[in-house]
Design a protein around this motif. Structure first.
Motif, PDB file in Angstrom:
ATOM      1  N   VAL A  72       0.883  -1.267  -0.165  1.00 11.57           N
ATOM      2  CA  VAL A  72       0.048  -0.070  -0.061  1.00 11.57           C
ATOM      3  C   VAL A  72       0.860   1.394   0.117  1.00 11.57           C
ATOM      4  N   GLY A  73       1.863   0.964   0.665  1.00  7.66           N
ATOM      5  CA  GLY A  73       2.791   2.367   0.832  1.00  7.66           C
ATOM      6  C   GLY A  73       3.519   2.503  -0.517  1.00  7.66           C
ATOM      7  N   LEU A  74       4.010   1.358  -1.038  1.00  4.09           N
ATOM      8  CA  LEU A  74       4.494   1.575  -2.384  1.00  4.09           C
ATOM      9  C   LEU A  74       3.542   2.411  -3.360  1.00  4.09           C
ATOM     10  N   LEU A  75       2.341   1.683  -3.378  1.00  4.48           N
ATOM     11  CA  LEU A  75       1.231   2.380  -4.421  1.00  4.48           C
ATOM     12  C   LEU A  75       0.981   3.810  -4.029  1.00  4.48           C
ATOM     13  N   LEU A  76       0.885   3.938  -2.706  1.00  6.09           N
ATOM     14  CA  LEU A  76       0.782   5.457  -2.513  1.00  6.09           C
ATOM     15  C   LEU A  76       1.770   6.349  -3.034  1.00  6.09           C
ATOM     16  N   GLY A  77       2.944   6.002  -2.807  1.00  7.69           N
ATOM     17  CA  GLY A  77       4.465   6.538  -3.359  1.00  7.69           C
ATOM     18  C   GLY A  77       3.949   6.669  -5.054  1.00  7.69           C
ATOM     19  N   VAL A  78       3.495   5.747  -5.608  1.00  9.26           N
ATOM     20  CA  VAL A  78       3.553   6.016  -7.039  1.00  9.26           C
ATOM     21  C   VAL A  78       2.424   6.971  -7.308  1.00  9.26           C
ATOM     22  N   ALA A  79       1.467   6.933  -6.774  1.00  8.22           N
ATOM     23  CA  ALA A  79       0.166   7.813  -6.966  1.00  8.22           C
ATOM     24  C   ALA A  79       0.909   9.094  -6.687  1.00  8.22           C
ATOM     25  N   ALA A  80       1.714   9.425  -5.680  1.00  5.04           N
ATOM     26  CA  ALA A  80       2.395  10.916  -5.385  1.00  5.04           C
ATOM     27  C   ALA A  80       3.114  11.128  -6.457  1.00  5.04           C
ATOM     28  N   ASP A  81       3.936  10.439  -6.932  1.00  6.14           N
ATOM     29  CA  ASP A  81       4.921  10.709  -7.998  1.00  6.14           C
ATOM     30  C   ASP A  81       4.110  11.088  -9.285  1.00  6.14           C
ATOM     31  N   ILE A  82       3.020  10.228  -9.501  1.00 10.00           N
ATOM     32  CA  ILE A  82       2.178  10.638 -10.702  1.00 10.00           C
ATOM     33  C   ILE A  82       1.588  12.072 -10.612  1.00 10.00           C
ATOM     34  N   ALA A  83       1.071  12.357  -9.453  1.00  4.70           N
ATOM     35  CA  ALA A  83       0.473  13.379  -9.244  1.00  4.70           C
ATOM     36  C   ALA A  83       1.604  14.795  -9.222  1.00  4.70           C
ATOM     37  N   SER A  84       2.565  14.416  -9.040  1.00  2.00           N
ATOM     38  CA  SER A  84       3.455  15.598  -8.904  1.00  2.00           C
ATOM     39  C   SER A  84       4.345  15.463 -10.154  1.00  2.00           C
TER      40      SER A  84
END
Length: 186
Positions: A72-84
């Motif tokens: 879940v932490g990895l997915l959130l990190g990827v989502a944050a990378d995509i958003a920024s």
């Protein structure tokens, strides 16, 4: 270590958790002079193996939950990378991300290392109680069984009368407990 040989014509049930001791004031005391009046029963190897099994299952479940949390932490990190992704990151932001990623890898490594040590320790303890301890067993005629029997330590006791009730026979003997130093001297 206890060795039991069944000389009877019929099988007998050897049930070590029914073995017990009572504390004596001296080796010549009769049972009526027992200090404790309460028997101290041997450790139940079957119950200990089951407890270890439950502990292992719980540790495996915790490990699985931690792996899900990592995902879940990895997915959130990827989502944050995509958003920024359209924003330019400062040198400090990139350094903080690298530091955070390194810290997460170290924590995951440490958790995995400790988990592996825990599982090995539990497996060793389980193997000891399963294979070294005397466990409940129906002993056929003219066969023997051997294993270790464990009692809780009574530090105040010098003498104990130990009882091994097996079927209709009650084997008992007096045991003298002594403190021994590291060099083997009393």
């Amino acid at each position: 270590d206890v060795d039991i040989l069944n000389l009877a014509e019929q099988p007998v049930l050897v049930n070590p958790e029914q073995f017990y001791y009572v504390v004596l004031q001296s080796p010549t005391d009769a049972e009526s002079l027992d200090i404790t009046k309460t028997p101290t029963y041997a450790e139940n190897a079957e119950a200990i193996v089951h407890r270890i099994d439950r502990t292992i299952a719980s540790a495996r479940a915790s490990e699985a939950n931690a792996a899900i949390g990592d995902g879940v932490g990895l997915l959130l990190g990827v989502a944050a990378d995509i958003a920024s992704s359209g924003k330019q990151k400062t040198k400090e932001d990139r350094q903080k991300e690298r530091d955070d990623a390194r810290k997460e890898r170290e924590e995951r490594f440490l958790r995995d290392f400790n988990s592996e040590k825990t599982f090995k320790s539990l497996a060793d303890e389980r193997a000891h109680w399963e294979f070294q301890a005397l466990r409940k067993h129906t002993l056929p005629s003219m066969k023997s069984i051997q294993g270790e029997v464990y009692f809780l330590l009574n530090q105040k006791a010098s003498y104990m009368r130990i009882y091994f009730p097996i079927e209709n026979v009650n084997i008992d003997f007096v045991y003298k407990q002594e403190r021994v130093s590291a060099d083997g001297k009393p």
